[in-house]
Design a protein around this motif. Sequence first.
Motif, PDB file in Angstrom:
ATOM      1  N   THR A 199      -4.848  -4.878 -12.070  1.00 36.76           N
ATOM      2  CA  THR A 199      -4.442  -6.219 -12.492  1.00 36.76           C
ATOM      3  C   THR A 199      -3.835  -7.011 -11.341  1.00 36.76           C
ATOM      4  O   THR A 199      -4.233  -8.148 -11.071  1.00 36.76           O
ATOM      5  N   MET A 200      -2.883  -6.398 -10.633  1.00 39.03           N
ATOM      6  CA  MET A 200      -2.185  -7.100  -9.558  1.00 39.03           C
ATOM      7  C   MET A 200      -2.764  -6.791  -8.176  1.00 39.03           C
ATOM      8  O   MET A 200      -2.581  -7.561  -7.243  1.00 39.03           O
ATOM      9  N   GLY A 201      -3.427  -5.656  -8.043  1.00 45.77           N
ATOM     10  CA  GLY A 201      -4.020  -5.291  -6.758  1.00 45.77           C
ATOM     11  C   GLY A 201      -3.005  -4.943  -5.699  1.00 45.77           C
ATOM     12  O   GLY A 201      -3.196  -5.244  -4.519  1.00 45.77           O
ATOM     13  N   VAL A 202      -1.920  -4.298  -6.104  1.00 47.08           N
ATOM     14  CA  VAL A 202      -0.854  -3.932  -5.166  1.00 47.08           C
ATOM     15  C   VAL A 202      -1.158  -2.564  -4.563  1.00 47.08           C
ATOM     16  O   VAL A 202      -1.286  -1.575  -5.283  1.00 47.08           O
ATOM     17  N   THR A 203      -1.288  -2.506  -3.264  1.00 51.15           N
ATOM     18  CA  THR A 203      -1.496  -1.237  -2.577  1.00 51.15           C
ATOM     19  C   THR A 203      -0.157  -0.516  -2.409  1.00 51.15           C
ATOM     20  O   THR A 203       0.883  -1.167  -2.360  1.00 51.15           O
ATOM     21  N   PRO A 204      -0.147   0.824  -2.390  1.00 53.24           N
ATOM     22  CA  PRO A 204      -1.299   1.727  -2.329  1.00 53.24           C
ATOM     23  C   PRO A 204      -1.895   2.091  -3.687  1.00 53.24           C
ATOM     24  O   PRO A 204      -2.831   2.875  -3.745  1.00 53.24           O
TER      25      PRO A 204
END
Length: 251
Positions: A157-162
């Motif tokens: 949903t947010m595409g926060v790595t890692p």
Amino acid sequence: MTTKNPDPVAIAHGKITEEPLRKLPKYPSWAIKLTMAITGLIFGLFVLVHMVGNLKIYMPDEDGKAPIDVYGAWLRDLGAPLLPHEGALWIFRIVLLVAIVLHIYGAFALTARAHQARGKFRRTNLIGGLNSFTSRTMLVTGIILLAFIIFHILDLTMGVTPAASSAFHEGTIHANMVASFSRPAVAIFYIIAMVVLFLHLSHGVWLAASDLGITGRRWRQAILVIAYLVPAIVMIGNISMPLLILCGVIS
């Protein structure tokens, strides 16, 4: 509870008390159970609809566009022009957020009350089987699912790595799922989480039916089938996607 027909002399000497054994809780247990039943059914309906929508990943491209990407764009524009862009999505998210907070509060509140009521005593000679196992592990499976929900939001949903793949791009749902589930550790975590979801949801549906007062024999038989069939469908549908992507069938 209080004493009945107390002896005034005994009360005066502190032998009998008219004080309740324990303070009444702020929220009665029946209200918390009812709240958990309703919020649990909201989640059950959500994961079912969410799974059906995600199955569009199996559909062939139309005019060079992945059907699941088109579906995602439709969700973001749902209710337009009455609602702003992503307005409906945010309404769903707020409802789910409130539901999960109430559900978590209820789970810990009821668990604490159960421990307080039992004191040092523990239940023994329980009937074995899957139903007994899911009953004893509801809090554990719930915590695992909470961790999965947080990871899932960060990932797809947010595409926060890692948590998310470095190839994440907002709006390209098909590509994001392929990039994420191509990582073996992530795919295996999703598969394990879906098995845990089956255990939690199957017992949760059965408990919700009881807390909502569904006690008829035929109704109970139907609920028992639903309690295992629907979670099994959700589990199989959701497991198939990371499994097939990991095996290279979907790309």
